[in-house]
Design a protein around this motif. Structure first.
Motif, mmCIF file in Angstrom:
data_model
loop_
_atom_site.group_PDB
_atom_site.id
_atom_site.type_symbol
_atom_site.label_atom_id
_atom_site.label_comp_id
_atom_site.label_asym_id
_atom_site.label_seq_id
_atom_site.Cartn_x
_atom_site.Cartn_y
_atom_site.Cartn_z
ATOM 1 N N GLU A 55 0.791 -1.158 0.027
ATOM 2 C CA GLU A 55 0.108 0.068 -0.141
ATOM 3 C C GLU A 55 0.851 1.240 -0.038
ATOM 4 O O GLU A 55 2.023 1.250 0.460
ATOM 5 C CB GLU A 55 -0.913 0.082 1.279
ATOM 6 C CG GLU A 55 -2.010 -0.973 1.375
ATOM 7 C CD GLU A 55 -3.016 -0.605 0.165
ATOM 8 O OE1 GLU A 55 -3.106 0.557 -0.277
ATOM 9 O OE2 GLU A 55 -3.919 -1.691 -0.064
ATOM 10 N N ASN A 56 0.239 2.257 -0.494
ATOM 11 C CA ASN A 56 1.250 3.693 -0.821
ATOM 12 C C ASN A 56 0.551 4.703 0.260
ATOM 13 O O ASN A 56 1.165 5.877 0.130
ATOM 14 C CB ASN A 56 1.024 4.085 -2.043
ATOM 15 C CG ASN A 56 -0.190 4.609 -2.388
ATOM 16 O OD1 ASN A 56 -1.251 4.383 -2.070
ATOM 17 N ND2 ASN A 56 0.047 5.464 -3.604
ATOM 18 N N ARG A 57 -0.344 4.611 1.079
ATOM 19 C CA ARG A 57 -0.936 5.779 1.749
ATOM 20 C C ARG A 57 -1.141 5.034 3.317
ATOM 21 O O ARG A 57 -1.428 3.915 3.552
ATOM 22 C CB ARG A 57 -2.249 6.213 1.331
ATOM 23 C CG ARG A 57 -1.961 6.687 0.379
ATOM 24 C CD ARG A 57 -3.394 7.693 -0.356
ATOM 25 N NE ARG A 57 -4.471 6.819 -0.444
ATOM 26 C CZ ARG A 57 -5.624 6.505 0.145
ATOM 27 N NH1 ARG A 57 -5.503 7.176 1.250
ATOM 28 N NH2 ARG A 57 -6.570 5.699 -0.354
ATOM 29 N N PRO A 58 -0.993 5.863 4.589
ATOM 30 C CA PRO A 58 -0.885 5.211 5.887
ATOM 31 C C PRO A 58 -2.302 4.858 6.137
ATOM 32 O O PRO A 58 -2.439 3.796 6.803
ATOM 33 C CB PRO A 58 -0.463 6.687 6.479
ATOM 34 C CG PRO A 58 0.451 7.371 5.551
ATOM 35 C CD PRO A 58 -0.167 7.242 4.421
ATOM 36 N N ILE A 76 5.109 1.492 0.350
ATOM 37 C CA ILE A 76 5.919 1.785 -0.918
ATOM 38 C C ILE A 76 5.361 3.371 -1.309
ATOM 39 O O ILE A 76 6.188 3.915 -2.133
ATOM 40 C CB ILE A 76 5.276 1.052 -1.897
ATOM 41 C CG1 ILE A 76 4.160 1.188 -2.550
ATOM 42 C CG2 ILE A 76 5.762 -0.552 -1.816
ATOM 43 C CD1 ILE A 76 3.442 0.505 -3.809
ATOM 44 N N GLY A 77 4.722 4.058 -0.529
ATOM 45 C CA GLY A 77 4.380 5.320 -0.629
ATOM 46 C C GLY A 77 5.281 6.447 -0.168
ATOM 47 O O GLY A 77 6.394 6.088 0.515
ATOM 48 N N ASN A 78 4.912 7.559 -0.313
ATOM 49 C CA ASN A 78 5.723 8.861 0.331
ATOM 50 C C ASN A 78 5.603 8.848 1.552
ATOM 51 O O ASN A 78 4.563 8.769 2.006
ATOM 52 C CB ASN A 78 5.315 10.224 -0.445
ATOM 53 C CG ASN A 78 6.077 11.088 0.128
ATOM 54 O OD1 ASN A 78 7.080 11.324 0.211
ATOM 55 N ND2 ASN A 78 5.205 12.286 0.627
ATOM 56 N N ILE A 79 6.725 9.023 2.512
ATOM 57 C CA ILE A 79 6.668 9.047 3.838
ATOM 58 C C ILE A 79 6.470 10.320 4.437
ATOM 59 O O ILE A 79 7.472 11.482 3.936
ATOM 60 C CB ILE A 79 7.720 8.316 4.553
ATOM 61 C CG1 ILE A 79 7.953 6.805 3.913
ATOM 62 C CG2 ILE A 79 7.958 8.399 5.846
ATOM 63 C CD1 ILE A 79 9.071 5.952 4.439
#
Length: 228
Positions: A55-58, A76-79
């Protein structure tokens, strides 16, 4: 074609690509990127044998981990700094770490969760401004910084290749493999081997496998109706 059937097809294609490259399919993890589907639909992929999902969002990884806690969840997303405390308890592996100021927050969140957080360092091999990642020449510095934190384990590297030209994509993947090998030889004493290479998505994963990928991140080919 159902999600389960699409997962089975992609899994078989990954295994076939490994054999063509002279590799053992067990060396390559298929991370099914489920960000585009309803949480309930993920069950179809799990029933077909998926045990690594991404997943790419918290908010998404929190909901998915709650629904399917036995799955290995990849982030796998922006942190974002303020969401690290939400991501770490849910993520078996964080792929997209490249900012040094995130390391103490990851370490603290992992300590609070009673775990050592496995991470990958994201490297911007292509140099595209639109992509995140540390510049290749700064990767040794970031690796050394991460090694100072007891609740962080760097397992390897991750990158995203430019879209639209498979030749360029394969060059990027080859460059990441060479960087990983160089860092492995010079990594700080006592740190984990850099065994993982997360590279390759729905368009270019075959190139990535030829260049040594150990994790391919495939979403649309599994979950999108356009591939059904």
């Amino acid at each position: 074609m159902s999600i389960a059937e699409q997962y089975e097809r992609v899994s078989a294609e990954v295994a076939a690509a490994c054999h063509e490259a002279g590799r053992d399919p067990h060396e390559v993890t298929l991370a099914a990127v489920s960000k585009t589907v309803e949480i309930a639909a993920i069950a179809q992929a799990i029933q077909a044998g998926a045990h690594d999902l991404a997943e790419n969002r918290p908010d998404r990884i929190m909901a998915a981990h709650t629904a399917y806690p036995r799955v290995r969840w990849h982030f796998i997303g922006n942190i974002q700094s303020r969401r690290i405390g939400d991501i770490v308890p849910c993520a078996s592996l964080m792929h997209s770490v490249f900012e040094e100021h995130h390391l103490p927050r990851i370490d603290a969140a992992a300590q609070a969760a009673g775990k050592v957080q496995d991470i990958l360092l994201e490297v911007n091999v292509s140099g595209e401004e639109s992509k995140g990642g540390v510049a290749p020449e700064r990767a040794p510095e970031l690796l050394a910084a991460a090694a100072a934190y007891p609740h962080i384990r760097v397992c390897g590297l991750m990158t995203m290749a430019p879209q639209g030209d498979l030749r360029i994509a394969e060059e990027c993947f080859s460059d990441l493999r060479r960087l990983r090998d160089s860092l492995s030889n010079a990594r700080p004493r006592g740190t984990a081997p850099l065994s993982e290479l997360s590279m390759g998505m729905s368009e270019d994963w075959r190139c990535a496998i030829r260049q040594g990928a150990t994790i391919v991140r495939i979403g649309r080919a599994i979950f999108s109706e356009e591939f059904a």
